[in-house]
Scaffold this active site. Sequence first.
Site, PDB file in Angstrom:
ATOM      1  N   LEU A  33      25.424 -42.786 -79.278  1.00 39.77           N
ATOM      2  CA  LEU A  33      24.075 -42.259 -79.483  1.00 39.77           C
ATOM      3  C   LEU A  33      23.954 -40.765 -79.199  1.00 39.77           C
ATOM      4  CD1 LEU A  33      22.082 -45.249 -77.919  1.00 39.77           C
ATOM      5  CD2 LEU A  33      22.731 -44.893 -80.317  1.00 39.77           C
ATOM      6  N   HIS A  34      23.122 -40.135 -80.022  1.00 39.97           N
ATOM      7  CA  HIS A  34      22.859 -38.696 -79.861  1.00 39.97           C
ATOM      8  C   HIS A  34      21.356 -38.466 -80.003  1.00 39.97           C
ATOM      9  CE1 HIS A  34      22.465 -38.805 -84.203  1.00 39.97           C
ATOM     10  NE2 HIS A  34      23.700 -39.274 -84.316  1.00 39.97           N
ATOM     11  N   HIS A  37      19.373 -40.380 -82.717  1.00 41.05           N
ATOM     12  CA  HIS A  37      19.020 -41.766 -82.388  1.00 41.05           C
ATOM     13  C   HIS A  37      17.862 -41.802 -81.380  1.00 41.05           C
ATOM     14  CE1 HIS A  37      23.502 -42.289 -83.285  1.00 41.05           C
ATOM     15  NE2 HIS A  37      22.937 -43.057 -84.190  1.00 41.05           N
ATOM     16  N   VAL A 177      17.274 -34.786 -87.023  1.00 44.59           N
ATOM     17  CA  VAL A 177      17.451 -33.951 -85.834  1.00 44.59           C
ATOM     18  C   VAL A 177      18.739 -33.152 -86.008  1.00 44.59           C
ATOM     19  CG1 VAL A 177      17.825 -33.965 -83.334  1.00 44.59           C
ATOM     20  CG2 VAL A 177      16.196 -35.562 -84.364  1.00 44.59           C
ATOM     21  N   SER A 186      25.212 -36.226 -85.861  1.00 43.63           N
ATOM     22  CA  SER A 186      25.855 -37.434 -86.374  1.00 43.63           C
ATOM     23  C   SER A 186      26.945 -37.842 -85.396  1.00 43.63           C
ATOM     24  CB  SER A 186      26.479 -37.143 -87.742  1.00 43.63           C
ATOM     25  OG  SER A 186      27.411 -38.156 -88.071  1.00 43.63           O
ATOM     26  N   SER A 187      27.121 -39.149 -85.238  1.00 40.61           N
ATOM     27  CA  SER A 187      28.205 -39.614 -84.364  1.00 40.61           C
ATOM     28  C   SER A 187      29.542 -39.118 -84.902  1.00 40.61           C
ATOM     29  CB  SER A 187      28.202 -41.140 -84.296  1.00 40.61           C
ATOM     30  OG  SER A 187      26.914 -41.605 -83.974  1.00 40.61           O
TER      31      SER A 187
END
Length: 275
Positions: A33-34, A37, A177, A186-187
């Site tokens: 998660l970033h 999310h 974002v 993005s992951s």
Amino acid sequence: MRIFREPAKLQRWAKMRRLAGAKIALVPTMGYLHEGHLSLIARAKAAGAEEIVVSVFVNPVQFGPGEDYEKYPRDEKADLAKCRAAGATAVFFPTPQNMYREGHSVYVVEEDLSRGLCGARRPGHFRGVATVVAKLFNLVRPDVAVFGQKDYQQAQIIRRMVRDLNFDIKIIVAPIVRESSGLARSSRNTYLSETERLRAVAISRALASVAAGRSVAAERRRIVRMLEQAALKVDYVEMVDAETLRPVKKLAKGVAVLLAVYDGKTRLIDNRVLH
Ligand code: AMP
């Protein structure tokens, strides 16, 4: 915050909360998660949800052969801490085995919006996405579900699935974002080397430079050139109607510019809707 691993347990709890009158939100993710999310969790809270369920599942069915299913980043401990801090009330961490039991043979296939763009380059991808999201919808039966505009085509397909299969769920699509450089979070950004990260800045710059009124063909060529000059390999750049995802002739309000590039071995997507 509750942690569920068994679909049946999540389903039982969600049903109980629903019957108690709680407004339930679902935020489906693949984890690692970033801020992107976390903005979806915040959006769920802003929508007045009393229960916010975050699912963290790297869904094997949406990955094609040779894609990054195995190496997709995973960090359960960090994800749990982030969910808790962001105000999630439940996290669902299923395994592929308990989501797809032996003999699983039913899939959800959207047959219009998923034909082009990423759907054309990643055969079976949106079938995997629609199937897992439909399963999550049935497990949680949320009042609202929050998705990110980052995956523009995906969000449109989910909206269509909800409409066409009569899911009684409000879909919220939250804005992209970005990092301070403009790079969409993005992951998969974790795959990027320092040099690749610097190159990737060209993506958001190119998108920001698109202006209404210009010819689609000329603008498309200009964007492709900008990306290529930054040493990115263009998978596609398309200007489409933001609703139908069909190609447009004129750049005007309601047009979505969608693109995918390879930055080294990493495939990155981004988009912008002209307002
Ligand atoms: P993923 O874990 O990449 O499958 O993403 C899960 C959800 O988070 C999807 O609805 C994505 O569109 C959304 N999301 C991913 N990155 C961003 C971002 N940078 N900004 C907003 N939403 C995002």
